[in-house]
Scaffold this motif. Structure first.
Motif, PDB file in Angstrom:
ATOM      1  N   LYS A 250     -12.331  -7.638  15.226  1.00  0.00           N
ATOM      2  CA  LYS A 250     -13.536  -6.799  15.261  1.00  0.00           C
ATOM      3  C   LYS A 250     -13.217  -5.363  14.842  1.00  0.00           C
ATOM      4  O   LYS A 250     -14.050  -4.674  14.251  1.00  0.00           O
ATOM      5  CB  LYS A 250     -14.131  -6.815  16.678  1.00  0.00           C
ATOM      6  CG  LYS A 250     -15.358  -5.924  16.845  1.00  0.00           C
ATOM      7  CD  LYS A 250     -15.883  -5.999  18.253  1.00  0.00           C
ATOM      8  CE  LYS A 250     -15.431  -4.756  18.977  1.00  0.00           C
ATOM      9  NZ  LYS A 250     -15.921  -4.630  20.332  1.00  0.00           N
ATOM     10  N   HIS A 251     -11.996  -4.926  15.121  1.00  0.00           N
ATOM     11  CA  HIS A 251     -11.578  -3.576  14.771  1.00  0.00           C
ATOM     12  C   HIS A 251     -10.899  -3.498  13.404  1.00  0.00           C
ATOM     13  O   HIS A 251     -10.289  -2.475  13.077  1.00  0.00           O
ATOM     14  CB  HIS A 251     -10.678  -3.007  15.873  1.00  0.00           C
ATOM     15  CG  HIS A 251     -11.450  -2.639  17.091  1.00  0.00           C
ATOM     16  ND1 HIS A 251     -11.749  -3.548  18.084  1.00  0.00           N
ATOM     17  CD2 HIS A 251     -12.044  -1.481  17.463  1.00  0.00           C
ATOM     18  CE1 HIS A 251     -12.472  -2.957  19.014  1.00  0.00           C
ATOM     19  NE2 HIS A 251     -12.670  -1.701  18.663  1.00  0.00           N
ATOM     20  N   GLY A 252     -10.996  -4.556  12.616  1.00  0.00           N
ATOM     21  CA  GLY A 252     -10.506  -4.506  11.244  1.00  0.00           C
ATOM     22  C   GLY A 252      -9.093  -4.991  11.014  1.00  0.00           C
ATOM     23  O   GLY A 252      -8.592  -4.942   9.890  1.00  0.00           O
ATOM     24  N   PHE A 253      -8.426  -5.476  12.040  1.00  0.00           N
ATOM     25  CA  PHE A 253      -7.077  -6.010  11.853  1.00  0.00           C
ATOM     26  C   PHE A 253      -7.165  -7.371  11.178  1.00  0.00           C
ATOM     27  O   PHE A 253      -8.086  -8.148  11.448  1.00  0.00           O
ATOM     28  CB  PHE A 253      -6.354  -6.150  13.207  1.00  0.00           C
ATOM     29  CG  PHE A 253      -5.892  -4.841  13.785  1.00  0.00           C
ATOM     30  CD1 PHE A 253      -4.578  -4.429  13.634  1.00  0.00           C
ATOM     31  CD2 PHE A 253      -6.778  -4.016  14.465  1.00  0.00           C
ATOM     32  CE1 PHE A 253      -4.155  -3.220  14.166  1.00  0.00           C
ATOM     33  CE2 PHE A 253      -6.362  -2.806  14.994  1.00  0.00           C
ATOM     34  CZ  PHE A 253      -5.047  -2.402  14.846  1.00  0.00           C
ATOM     35  N   ARG A 254      -6.183  -7.637  10.312  1.00  0.00           N
ATOM     36  CA  ARG A 254      -6.117  -8.916   9.611  1.00  0.00           C
ATOM     37  C   ARG A 254      -4.730  -9.516   9.793  1.00  0.00           C
ATOM     38  O   ARG A 254      -3.733  -8.795   9.850  1.00  0.00           O
ATOM     39  CB  ARG A 254      -6.418  -8.735   8.117  1.00  0.00           C
ATOM     40  CG  ARG A 254      -7.805  -8.182   7.832  1.00  0.00           C
ATOM     41  CD  ARG A 254      -8.901  -9.183   8.239  1.00  0.00           C
ATOM     42  NE  ARG A 254     -10.223  -8.607   8.134  1.00  0.00           N
ATOM     43  CZ  ARG A 254     -11.003  -8.308   9.170  1.00  0.00           C
ATOM     44  NH1 ARG A 254     -10.600  -8.494  10.406  1.00  0.00           N
ATOM     45  NH2 ARG A 254     -12.206  -7.814   8.989  1.00  0.00           N
ATOM     46  N   ILE A 255      -4.675 -10.831   9.836  1.00  0.00           N
ATOM     47  CA  ILE A 255      -3.394 -11.532   9.990  1.00  0.00           C
ATOM     48  C   ILE A 255      -2.603 -11.402   8.698  1.00  0.00           C
ATOM     49  O   ILE A 255      -3.112 -11.718   7.618  1.00  0.00           O
ATOM     50  CB  ILE A 255      -3.622 -13.021  10.324  1.00  0.00           C
ATOM     51  CG1 ILE A 255      -4.358 -13.159  11.658  1.00  0.00           C
ATOM     52  CG2 ILE A 255      -2.286 -13.773  10.353  1.00  0.00           C
ATOM     53  CD1 ILE A 255      -4.862 -14.572  11.947  1.00  0.00           C
TER      54      ILE A 255
END
Length: 162
Positions: free
Chosen positions: A127-132
């Motif tokens: 939700k806060h823009g982090f991506r794997i």
């Protein structure tokens, strides 16, 4: 956030942080077998996390309810090492408030590891823009559980390309 104050954690906070850490993990990861008790976790927090990195504590009416530990990792750069909230304080904006502190300290560039089956934490970070950007099989973790490496980079500045 009304009624919540943020401050730098100090040595005497380690036992309270350990209790938050253990209760948050029990709530988020049913069946997780903790290898360390409260005093051992407090010792690690004091001797490693708090000694080597920034740790911000959230208090409600003087009672610790959450914390974030962040700093620079030699391999991954700016990282969140710990972000834990007492289970009663989830979904109130406290995690977002703590994460904003780390983002501000590292110019919006952060990475972190998250246990793969921690769906609540994954939703929060995504939700806060982090991506794997990577994953492990968990063989080298204390929990022995697969984890995911997340990263967040600030949006490109005007004229930059991705």
């Amino acid at each position: 956030m009304s009624g919540v104050a943020l401050r730098d954690a100090v040595t005497g906070d380690a036992p309270a942080l350990a209790r938050i850490y253990l209760s948050a993990r029990q709530a988020a990861l049913p069946g997780l077998v903790e290898r360390f008790d409260t005093s051992q976790v407090a010792g690690w927090l004091e001797g490693h996390l708090m000694a080597d990195h920034a740790v911000r504590l959230a208090e409600a009416d003087g009672v610790p309810v959450g914390y974030i530990g962040h700093g620079v990792d030699a391999r991954h750069g700016p990282m969140v090492f710990h972000l834990y909230l007492h289970p009663d304080w989830r979904r109130r904006g406290l995690g977002t408030l703590l994460l904003a502190e780390a983002l501000a300290a590292h110019a919006g560039r952060l990475s972190l590891f998250c246990i793969a089956r921690n769906a609540t934490a994954r939703r929060f970070y995504e939700k806060h823009g982090f991506r794997i950007i990577g994953q492990t099989d968990g063989a080298d973790t204390e929990e022995g559980e697969p984890d995911l490496l997340y990263a967040l980079a600030p949006p490109p500045q005007h004229g930059e390309t991705q």
